[in-house]
Scaffold this motif. Structure first.
Motif, PDB file in Angstrom:
ATOM      1  N   CYS A 266       0.866  -1.179   0.000  1.00  0.00           N
ATOM      2  CA  CYS A 266       0.000   0.000   0.000  1.00  0.00           C
ATOM      3  C   CYS A 266       0.896   1.219   0.000  1.00  0.00           C
ATOM      4  O   CYS A 266       2.117   1.111  -0.158  1.00  0.00           O
TER       5      CYS A 266
ATOM      6  N   MET B  28      -7.460  -1.132  -2.378  1.00  0.00           N
ATOM      7  CA  MET B  28      -6.579  -0.148  -1.756  1.00  0.00           C
ATOM      8  C   MET B  28      -5.511   0.264  -2.764  1.00  0.00           C
ATOM      9  O   MET B  28      -5.020  -0.569  -3.532  1.00  0.00           O
ATOM     10  N   ARG B  55      -9.473   2.615  -0.561  1.00  0.00           N
ATOM     11  CA  ARG B  55      -8.789   3.021   0.652  1.00  0.00           C
ATOM     12  C   ARG B  55      -7.351   3.341   0.292  1.00  0.00           C
ATOM     13  O   ARG B  55      -6.796   2.754  -0.630  1.00  0.00           O
ATOM     14  N   ALA B  57      -3.402   4.427   2.155  1.00  0.00           N
ATOM     15  CA  ALA B  57      -2.631   4.637   3.373  1.00  0.00           C
ATOM     16  C   ALA B  57      -2.362   6.125   3.552  1.00  0.00           C
ATOM     17  O   ALA B  57      -2.054   6.831   2.585  1.00  0.00           O
ATOM     18  N   ASP B  81      -6.459   5.048   5.572  1.00  0.00           N
ATOM     19  CA  ASP B  81      -5.993   3.941   6.403  1.00  0.00           C
ATOM     20  C   ASP B  81      -4.959   4.492   7.387  1.00  0.00           C
ATOM     21  O   ASP B  81      -3.872   4.913   6.988  1.00  0.00           O
ATOM     22  N   HIS B  83      -2.739   4.304  11.009  1.00  0.00           N
ATOM     23  CA  HIS B  83      -2.146   3.511  12.087  1.00  0.00           C
ATOM     24  C   HIS B  83      -1.313   4.429  12.977  1.00  0.00           C
ATOM     25  O   HIS B  83      -0.790   5.440  12.503  1.00  0.00           O
ATOM     26  N   ARG B 101     -10.163   4.146   8.518  1.00  0.00           N
ATOM     27  CA  ARG B 101      -9.899   2.841   9.095  1.00  0.00           C
ATOM     28  C   ARG B 101      -8.871   3.068  10.186  1.00  0.00           C
ATOM     29  O   ARG B 101      -7.786   3.598   9.917  1.00  0.00           O
ATOM     30  N   ASN B 103      -6.769   1.148  13.428  1.00  0.00           N
ATOM     31  CA  ASN B 103      -6.350  -0.164  13.898  1.00  0.00           C
ATOM     32  C   ASN B 103      -6.229  -0.137  15.421  1.00  0.00           C
ATOM     33  O   ASN B 103      -5.304   0.472  15.958  1.00  0.00           O
ATOM     34  N   GLY B 130     -10.515  -1.692  12.485  1.00  0.00           N
ATOM     35  CA  GLY B 130      -9.874  -2.706  11.655  1.00  0.00           C
ATOM     36  C   GLY B 130      -8.799  -3.483  12.392  1.00  0.00           C
ATOM     37  O   GLY B 130      -7.632  -3.125  12.360  1.00  0.00           O
TER      38      GLY B 130
END
Lengths: 348, 348
Positions: A266, B28, B55, B57, B81, B83, B101, B103, B130
Motif C-alpha cells: 500500500c 486499496m 482506501r 494509506a 488507512d 495507524h 480505518r 487499527n 480494523g
C-alpha cells in the motif's frame, strides 16, 4: 470447522479414500488416452506435482486397450472415466484398472450396470457414481430443483449397487453452480455412508475457476464433508493439483510445500513488496518443507506476521528486518533481502 | 445459503454498506499516497475495473495533505488507512476524507480516539475498527486464542465509540489463518449490529491468495455474514477487485460481466478446449453483460452445459455445435468456432 463426516473407507490402488484418511487429491489426464507415450508422461508429471489418484477418459476400445501399457509404467492409482458404453467399463476392468467412474446420467441400464458391478466386485475395484448436472437427462424428475434431481439419480444407482451386495462405492454430485453443488453434497452426505468425491464441474480457467472451486469445495470441507477432491480447470492438470492443495492447506487438512504470507502492499510500503513476494514465491516452488515465509511491506503488521512465520521479512525504508522463528536476526538493505531470505529458508 | 445477517447501514460517500445493500467491493491503492498523480491514476483504474470504495494509506502529514487534491479528481468514496498516529486521522477528516480505518492494535489511547470520534461525528464519516492478527499486541490477553483476542480488542473499541454516542462503525477482524478469521467473524457477528468488512489479510500472490480469500470470505458470506469485502493480494489492485467479484458472483450475491463455463478437457476431447476457452475468456473481458458462455469439449456434459448457457459450444471431432438460449443454431468447423461464438455473443 466441524468434525469430519464418517465414511466407509475404500482403497483405490495404494490410496485409501474415506474413513478419516487424508483427503486425497485427484486430477485427470488431458492427453489422448490412446497415445500411451504422452499419457504416461502426463501421469508422471501429475505424480511429481502431488496428484495422488489419476483418472483418464476411456472413450473407446482402443483407449481401453492402452490401459495395460500405461499401468505398467506408472505408480499412481488409475481410474477409468466411462460414459455411455458399459462394455468399456468391462474392458477397463479386464485391463487392470484400479477403479471406475460411471455416470448414471448416461449409463442407467440395470442389466448392464449389474455386469459391470459383478466384474468390479471380482477385482475389488471401486466405482464412483459420478453425477453431473450437465449430463442429467432432462426427463428425470424435471419438476424438482437440480440438487435434488442429482441426488435422487445418484441414490437410485447407489441402492441398485447395494442390492447387488457391492459397497466399494464413491459418490459425486457436481454442478457448475456452486450453491447447487453445495446443496447436493449436503443432502447426499446424510443419505449414504460412502466416501464423497468433491468438485465444481466445468469451473473454467484458473483465474476464476480456482475461486469457484475454492468456495464450493471449501464450504463443504469446512462442514466436514468430502473425502477426495478434484479441482476441474481448463488448464494443465498440475494447475488443478496446485489449487487442490491450496484449498486443503488453507483449511489445515493437508500440508504441502511452503506457504507464502505476503502483504498486498500500500502507500505505506517503501520497497517493492509485490516484486519481492513474486521472487520469493518462485524460489519457494522448489521448497518441499511445509514452512511459512512472510514478506511484509511495513511495520503495521510486518513484525507480527514475520514473527509468526518460520522466516520473514518486515520492510522499512529501503531495508528489512529478517525474522527467524520469531526473532529478529538482522537487518539488511533492500537489494540483499531476497538472498538473505533464501539463505535463511535453506538453513531451516 | 443462509439469510444475510442484518446490520445497521451506513454511508461511505455515495455507497451504502450494510442493511441489505449489495455487498460493496473495496480495494486499496498501492502507490505512494503523496504522489497525487499516480494515486489518482490508480484510483481511476480501480473505478474502471469495478472497485466501489477505495482506501489509501495515510502514513504521514504529507499524505494527509494530498487528500484534497486526490478527492477533487476522483468520484469513488475514499477511506484513509490510519495507524499509530491519531493526528493523521484528524488531518484526514479535516481534508475531507469519506471514512477512516483505525487499527485498535496500534491506536488505543482513549483520549486520542475520543478526539477522532468527535471529528468523525461532525463530518458523518464512518470509522472502521480494523483489527489484524499481525498487529495485535502480544500483551493483550495472551492466554486466549487469536480469534477471541481480536474480537475482544475490537469490541472494546466498539463499546468505547458507542459510549461517545458514535455508531457510524464498521468492523473487521482479519488474520492470515482462514479458520481463525472465520471463527473471529462468526463471533463478532453475534456481538455487534454493525456492518462487517471481510478479508483474509496478507493472503499472498493471486494464484494461492485468491484461493485462500475465496474460502474464508466464501464461507462467511455463505453463512450470511459480511457487508463489504476486500481481497488482499500482492498484485495490482484490480486483481483484488476481479477476485472479489468472482467470489460474489459464485455465491449469487452480485453480477458483473460474463461468466465462462469451460470444461477441463480430457482424453475425450477432439479439439483444443483449453486454448479455445482462453481465447473466449480474453474476448469476454470486454463484455459487460452478465451472460453465461459455455465452452465444452465433448458430448458428455457439453450439450447440457451449452444449453444452460446464454451461448455455448459443445465440441465433437474437429467441429462444434453452437447453442443459443438452449437451442442448437448450427454446427461449425473448429477454425470457425471462436468467430461464430463471438458473433453470437454480440447478438445477445
Amino acid at each position: 470447522m466441524m468434525s469430519r463426516r464418517t465414511s466407509i473407507p475404500l482403497r483405490i490402488g495404494k490410496v485409501t479414500v474415506g474413513g478419516g484418511a487424508p483427503i486425497a487429491v485427484q486430477s485427470m489426464t488431458k492427453t489422448d488416452t490412446r497415445n500411451t507415450k504422452t499419457t504416461i508422461n502426463q501421469i508422471k508429471e501429475l505424480e511429481e506435482c502431488g496428484c495422488e489418484i489419476v483418472r483418464m477418459a476411456v472413450p473407446d476400445k482402443e483407449a481401453a486397450e492402452a490401459i495395460p501399457t500405461i499401468k505398467r509404467q506408472i505408480s499412481l492409482p488409475l481410474i477409468a472415466d466411462i460414459h455411455f458404453d458399459y462394455r468399456l467399463a468391462l474392458a477397463a476392468l479386464q485391463a487392470g484398472i484400479d477403479g471406475l467412474r460411471l455416470n448414471p446420467g448416461n449409463m442407467g441400464d440395470r442389466k448392464q450396470i449389474a455386469q459391470v458391478v459383478k466384474a468390479a466386485k471380482e477385482r475389488e475395484a471401486p466405482i464412483r457414481i459420478g453425477m453431473n448436472a450437465g449430463s442429467l437427462p432432462a426427463t428425470f424428475k424435471p419438476q424438482f430443483p437440480m440438487a435434488e434431481r442429482m441426488v435422487d439419480m445418484a441414490m437410485e444407482q447407489v441402492k441398485f449397487m447395494e442390492s447387488l451386495d457391492f459397497n466399494l462405492i464413491k459418490v459425486s454430485v457436481k454442478a457448475f453452480d456452486v450453491l447447487t453443488t453445495v446443496q447436493a453434497y449436503k443432502m447426499i452426505a446424510d443419505k449414504t455412508p460412502y466416501p464423497l468425491h468433491l468438485g465444481i464441474t466445468e469451473a473454467g480457467l484458473p483465474r476464476a475457476g480456482a475461486i469457484r472451486s475454492a468456495i464450493g469445495i471449501g464450504i463443504l470441507l469446512y462442514q466436514g464433508i468430502g473425502d477426495t477432491i478434484r479441482v476441474s480447470l481448463s488448464a494443465h492438470p498440475c494447475e488443478e493439483v496446485f489449487a487442490a492443495y491450496e484449498i486443503l492447506k488453507t483449511l489445515g487438512l493437508r500440508q504441502r510445500g511452503a506457504t507464502l504470507v505476503s502483504c498486498p502492499s500500500c502507500g505505506r510500503a517503501e520497497i517493492d513488496v509485490v516484486r519481492l513476494a513474486q521472487e520469493v514465491d518462485k524460489y519457494l516452488e522448489k521448497v518441499a518443507k511445509p514452512i511459512k515465509v512472510a514478506v511484509m511491506g511495513c511495520v503495521v503488521n510486518g513484525p507480527g506476521e514475520a514473527k509468526d512465520a518460520d522466516v520473514g521479512i518486515a520492510c522499512g525504508k529501503g531495508k528489512g528486518a529478517i525474522f527467524k522463528k520469531g526473532k529478529v536476526i538482522g537487518t539488511v538493505t533492500e537489494e540483499k533481502l531476497l538472498e538473505t531470505l533464501i539463505t535463511e529458508i535453506n538453513s531451516l
